[in-house]
Design a protein around this motif. Sequence first.
Motif, PDB file in Angstrom:
ATOM      1  N   SER A 171       0.932  -0.903  -0.476  1.00 50.37           N
ATOM      2  CA  SER A 171       0.206  -0.466  -0.278  1.00 50.37           C
ATOM      3  C   SER A 171       0.819   1.173  -0.241  1.00 50.37           C
ATOM      4  CB  SER A 171      -0.849  -0.226   1.455  1.00 50.37           C
ATOM      5  OG  SER A 171      -0.121  -0.205   2.877  1.00 50.37           O
ATOM      6  N   LEU A 172       2.287   1.529   0.290  1.00 49.92           N
ATOM      7  CA  LEU A 172       3.171   2.084   0.798  1.00 49.92           C
ATOM      8  C   LEU A 172       3.947   1.899  -0.099  1.00 49.92           C
ATOM      9  CD1 LEU A 172       3.592   4.884   1.203  1.00 49.92           C
ATOM     10  CD2 LEU A 172       4.336   4.065   3.402  1.00 49.92           C
ATOM     11  N   VAL A 173       4.557   2.500  -1.350  1.00 45.75           N
ATOM     12  CA  VAL A 173       5.835   2.774  -2.330  1.00 45.75           C
ATOM     13  C   VAL A 173       6.493   4.174  -2.198  1.00 45.75           C
ATOM     14  CG1 VAL A 173       6.900   2.199  -4.438  1.00 45.75           C
ATOM     15  CG2 VAL A 173       5.128   0.772  -3.748  1.00 45.75           C
ATOM     16  N   VAL A 174       7.895   4.107  -1.939  1.00 47.07           N
ATOM     17  CA  VAL A 174       8.272   5.391  -2.149  1.00 47.07           C
ATOM     18  C   VAL A 174       9.940   5.192  -2.589  1.00 47.07           C
ATOM     19  CG1 VAL A 174      11.036   6.324  -0.417  1.00 47.07           C
ATOM     20  CG2 VAL A 174       8.975   5.358   0.869  1.00 47.07           C
ATOM     21  N   TRP A 175      10.205   6.546  -4.363  1.00 43.67           N
ATOM     22  CA  TRP A 175      11.369   5.819  -4.750  1.00 43.67           C
ATOM     23  C   TRP A 175      12.017   6.959  -4.946  1.00 43.67           C
ATOM     24  CZ3 TRP A 175       8.276   5.376 -10.461  1.00 43.67           C
ATOM     25  CH2 TRP A 175       7.380   3.805 -10.632  1.00 43.67           C
ATOM     26  N   GLU A 176      13.200   6.582  -4.347  1.00 51.41           N
ATOM     27  CA  GLU A 176      14.540   7.910  -3.331  1.00 51.41           C
ATOM     28  C   GLU A 176      15.061   8.442  -5.303  1.00 51.41           C
ATOM     29  OE1 GLU A 176      15.683   8.370   0.610  1.00 51.41           O
ATOM     30  OE2 GLU A 176      15.095   6.683   0.076  1.00 51.41           O
ATOM     31  N   MET A 177      15.479   9.344  -5.845  1.00 51.96           N
ATOM     32  CA  MET A 177      15.590   9.428  -7.275  1.00 51.96           C
ATOM     33  C   MET A 177      16.356  10.884  -6.773  1.00 51.96           C
ATOM     34  SD  MET A 177      14.077   7.771  -9.175  1.00 51.96           S
ATOM     35  CE  MET A 177      12.071   7.020  -9.618  1.00 51.96           C
ATOM     36  N   ASP A 178      18.193  10.209  -7.094  1.00 49.81           N
ATOM     37  CA  ASP A 178      18.765  11.090  -7.972  1.00 49.81           C
ATOM     38  C   ASP A 178      18.618  12.594  -9.102  1.00 49.81           C
ATOM     39  OD1 ASP A 178      20.771  10.073  -5.705  1.00 49.81           O
ATOM     40  OD2 ASP A 178      21.644   9.098  -7.455  1.00 49.81           O
ATOM     41  N   LEU A 179      18.733  13.574  -8.378  1.00 51.30           N
ATOM     42  CA  LEU A 179      18.432  14.637  -9.295  1.00 51.30           C
ATOM     43  C   LEU A 179      19.491  14.895 -10.096  1.00 51.30           C
ATOM     44  CD1 LEU A 179      15.558  16.995  -8.535  1.00 51.30           C
ATOM     45  CD2 LEU A 179      15.298  14.776  -9.895  1.00 51.30           C
ATOM     46  N   LEU A 180      19.665  14.797 -11.261  1.00 50.96           N
ATOM     47  CA  LEU A 180      20.748  15.485 -12.405  1.00 50.96           C
ATOM     48  C   LEU A 180      20.587  16.508 -13.043  1.00 50.96           C
ATOM     49  CD1 LEU A 180      21.316  11.860 -13.763  1.00 50.96           C
ATOM     50  CD2 LEU A 180      21.980  12.773 -11.383  1.00 50.96           C
ATOM     51  N   SER A 181      21.380  17.769 -12.899  1.00 54.12           N
ATOM     52  CA  SER A 181      20.742  18.732 -13.785  1.00 54.12           C
ATOM     53  C   SER A 181      21.838  18.561 -14.477  1.00 54.12           C
ATOM     54  CB  SER A 181      21.928  19.943 -12.482  1.00 54.12           C
ATOM     55  OG  SER A 181      20.929  20.216 -11.869  1.00 54.12           O
ATOM     56  N   PRO A 182      20.724  19.686 -16.237  1.00 50.87           N
ATOM     57  CA  PRO A 182      22.071  19.451 -17.178  1.00 50.87           C
ATOM     58  C   PRO A 182      23.780  20.133 -16.966  1.00 50.87           C
ATOM     59  CG  PRO A 182      20.181  21.188 -16.796  1.00 50.87           C
ATOM     60  CD  PRO A 182      20.107  20.557 -15.867  1.00 50.87           C
ATOM     61  N   PRO A 183      24.291  19.500 -17.894  1.00 49.50           N
ATOM     62  CA  PRO A 183      25.742  19.875 -17.916  1.00 49.50           C
ATOM     63  C   PRO A 183      26.267  21.031 -17.171  1.00 49.50           C
ATOM     64  CG  PRO A 183      25.523  17.864 -19.389  1.00 49.50           C
ATOM     65  CD  PRO A 183      23.919  18.509 -19.044  1.00 49.50           C
ATOM     66  N   ASP A 184      25.005  22.011 -18.691  1.00 52.75           N
ATOM     67  CA  ASP A 184      25.554  23.542 -18.424  1.00 52.75           C
ATOM     68  C   ASP A 184      24.881  24.670 -17.393  1.00 52.75           C
ATOM     69  OD1 ASP A 184      23.158  22.973 -19.179  1.00 52.75           O
ATOM     70  OD2 ASP A 184      23.069  24.102 -20.861  1.00 52.75           O
ATOM     71  N   ASP A 185      24.232  23.162 -15.841  1.00 51.41           N
ATOM     72  CA  ASP A 185      23.599  24.406 -15.459  1.00 51.41           C
ATOM     73  C   ASP A 185      23.752  23.640 -14.146  1.00 51.41           C
ATOM     74  OD1 ASP A 185      22.266  25.699 -13.585  1.00 51.41           O
ATOM     75  OD2 ASP A 185      20.447  26.001 -14.676  1.00 51.41           O
ATOM     76  N   PRO A 186      24.620  23.268 -13.573  1.00 48.39           N
ATOM     77  CA  PRO A 186      25.463  22.184 -12.350  1.00 48.39           C
ATOM     78  C   PRO A 186      24.030  22.561 -11.125  1.00 48.39           C
ATOM     79  CG  PRO A 186      27.322  23.397 -12.850  1.00 48.39           C
ATOM     80  CD  PRO A 186      26.160  23.726 -13.581  1.00 48.39           C
ATOM     81  N   GLY A 187      23.629  23.920 -11.256  1.00 46.00           N
ATOM     82  CA  GLY A 187      22.910  24.076  -9.892  1.00 46.00           C
ATOM     83  C   GLY A 187      21.379  24.517 -10.141  1.00 46.00           C
ATOM     84  N   HIS A 188      21.209  23.683 -11.303  1.00 43.05           N
ATOM     85  CA  HIS A 188      19.202  24.001 -11.644  1.00 43.05           C
ATOM     86  C   HIS A 188      18.623  23.365 -10.911  1.00 43.05           C
ATOM     87  CE1 HIS A 188      16.656  24.421 -14.786  1.00 43.05           C
ATOM     88  NE2 HIS A 188      15.891  23.218 -14.007  1.00 43.05           N
TER      89      HIS A 188
END
Length: 333
Positions: free
Chosen positions: A280-297
């Motif tokens: 009844s409960l699922v958690v997906w923890e994802m890494d967010l990868l910014s675009p190479p030209d805007d690493p802090g996006h």
Amino acid sequence: MPAIADGSGHTPRTRTATPDTESEEVALTLAARGGDVAALGALLERHRPGMRAVALSLLGPGPDTEDVLQDAALVALRRIGDVRDPAATGAWLRMVVRNSARTLLRERARTAPVAEVPLPPSASTPESVLEEHVMRDWVWEAVEALSPTLRLPLVLRYFTAGLTPYQRIAEVCAIPVGTVRSRLHQARTALAAALRTAADGAYEGTRRRTEESWTEAHETLAAAERGEFARVVADRWAPGLSVFSGGARLGGTPLLLAGMDGDLSAGVRQRPAHVAAGRSLVVWEMDLLSPPDDPGHCPPGVAWIMTLAGGRVDRLSLHHAPRPTTESKVPHL
């Protein structure tokens, strides 16, 4: 044999283990590592006085001591396979209590967030850790028996990788930290009773569910990159889906689709990092990868916290990992 430190800063009198008691300890530990809940219960009862002494030495009498002992029991349920020397289970249990108590003291003092359940560091992958959880099936059955209000904080605390601190749980659930403590206390108490019932039967499927959820997470992101995210949502998610963040409802399926499309158009990609999957409960923890030209996006990560009804996701709560700086940009999925 040498004296065994109890973790309180003092060294108790030397204990002399007879061959019979030591062999019994080894037998119980090996059985517990093999999935025998009765053997684990016997080990916890055998070492409860020593575990309590460690907790009392650090926390004093009161509800925190009881919480730490319950916490240590849950850790033992999930990590008994970490005991490499079957004759040293007592020392391992006291170490777990000591680490849990010290984590509680740090959190109480609010000096710094603690990002993990109090355990020794491990280089295991999520898949290998899951494989080591020989009691995982009936543990998850007991978790499923909890009310949704108690289930979510417990799953975040014990079954995720980056959402374990009380403050993060409070943010996800949109409740005060004090309420998190109260609900975790209730959940641990209820789980102890539920586990006694769950241990009477054999439960299968948790490993299969988790493996399938890992596959689904990868397939969902791959489909999104192919422009097929709308089809996946229509096929696998409930038509009345609600999307939340910080406890506030943001919208439904159109918002979800627009958020994913906006991220992909900006060059943002997601990579599954950790999965916790119940019925009844699922958690997906994802890494967010910014675009190479805007690493802090974008923030470094996002958790998809999904509740299921009839096997389909009907509620999605998004929780972003804090940025290294206070800089804020466009919202992300």
